[in-house]
Design a protein around this motif. Sequence first.
Motif, PDB file in Angstrom:
ATOM      1  N   PHE A   1      -3.785  31.470 -13.479  1.00 23.38           N
ATOM      2  CA  PHE A   1      -3.146  32.792 -13.479  1.00 23.38           C
ATOM      3  C   PHE A   1      -1.618  32.665 -13.518  1.00 23.38           C
ATOM      4  O   PHE A   1      -0.935  33.389 -14.245  1.00 23.38           O
TER       5      PHE A   1
ATOM      6  N   LYS B   1     -11.211  36.292  -9.611  1.00 26.20           N
ATOM      7  CA  LYS B   1     -11.162  34.831  -9.715  1.00 26.20           C
ATOM      8  C   LYS B   1     -11.101  34.351 -11.167  1.00 26.20           C
ATOM      9  O   LYS B   1     -10.761  33.201 -11.423  1.00 26.20           O
TER      10      LYS B   1
ATOM     11  N   HIS C   1      -0.951  40.900 -14.072  1.00 26.26           N
ATOM     12  CA  HIS C   1      -0.400  41.593 -12.903  1.00 26.26           C
ATOM     13  C   HIS C   1      -1.268  42.803 -12.534  1.00 26.26           C
ATOM     14  O   HIS C   1      -1.578  43.027 -11.355  1.00 26.26           O
TER      15      HIS C   1
ATOM     16  N   VAL D   1      -4.901  41.896 -11.089  1.00 25.18           N
ATOM     17  CA  VAL D   1      -4.835  41.378  -9.721  1.00 25.18           C
ATOM     18  C   VAL D   1      -4.483  42.496  -8.741  1.00 25.18           C
ATOM     19  O   VAL D   1      -4.981  42.537  -7.610  1.00 25.18           O
TER      20      VAL D   1
ATOM     21  N   ASP E   1      -7.911  42.400  -5.791  1.00 25.86           N
ATOM     22  CA  ASP E   1      -7.307  41.143  -5.367  1.00 25.86           C
ATOM     23  C   ASP E   1      -8.316  40.010  -5.210  1.00 25.86           C
ATOM     24  O   ASP E   1      -7.930  38.865  -4.969  1.00 25.86           O
TER      25      ASP E   1
ATOM     26  N   ILE F   1      -8.670  31.291 -11.746  1.00 31.36           N
ATOM     27  CA  ILE F   1      -7.478  31.612 -10.968  1.00 31.36           C
ATOM     28  C   ILE F   1      -6.439  30.490 -10.988  1.00 31.36           C
ATOM     29  O   ILE F   1      -5.229  30.745 -10.874  1.00 31.36           O
TER      30      ILE F   1
END
Length: 211
Positions: free
Chosen positions: A160, A109, A99, A102, A106, A157
């Motif tokens: 994730f 990857k 969390h 990211v 943002d 990603i």
Amino acid sequence: MKFMSVQQYDSMNNTGIIILAAGGSSRFGNIKQLLSFNGKTLLQHVIDEATKAGAHPIVLITGADAAKVSASIANSKVNILVNENWQEGMASGIVAGVHNIVSLKDSIKKIIVAVCDQPYVTSALFEQLYQMQNKSGKPIVACTYADTIGTPALFAIKYFDQLLTLKGDEGAKKIIKSNRNDVATVDFPKGEIDIDTQKDYENLLDEQKHA
């Protein structure tokens, strides 16, 4: 402060590293994150190697003894996150770390999950995980040692969301084992050396003396 070159940062573009260092060291009986090896703490070693590899951001997950652990760190490039739920198990630290990474960047990857008690982790190993992912196209790259597979491990990603569903003492190994067709590996023979007990630490120091 020594800054990394632009080339080094570009070499691990859009890749962050989570360093898990929240445990209470119950088997060791002391704060193992702060044990000295080769002139620095085990934790500082992993942080320095992650920084040298050019990963960004680097998120350090603390929990037990958070104040002492945080005070020991000599690196302003690390984002320190206190996991108030550390007693729930490793999964809570991974979830918090994903969390946080990211939210900080943002465009991330890939995320590498590392622990603080593998003294032979190097920047070259982190870079090898990154390069193997590029080469193989596999969304997971993990280290192999002592007939097992484990950390450090890289997740693209695609995974994730699965990392965010981990609970309790589940580590990222659960995802690796459940998706072997998506996994590439790199050899890390000394990955089997981690510090859980006083005996582990004594053996490490003995090995250092005879190196």
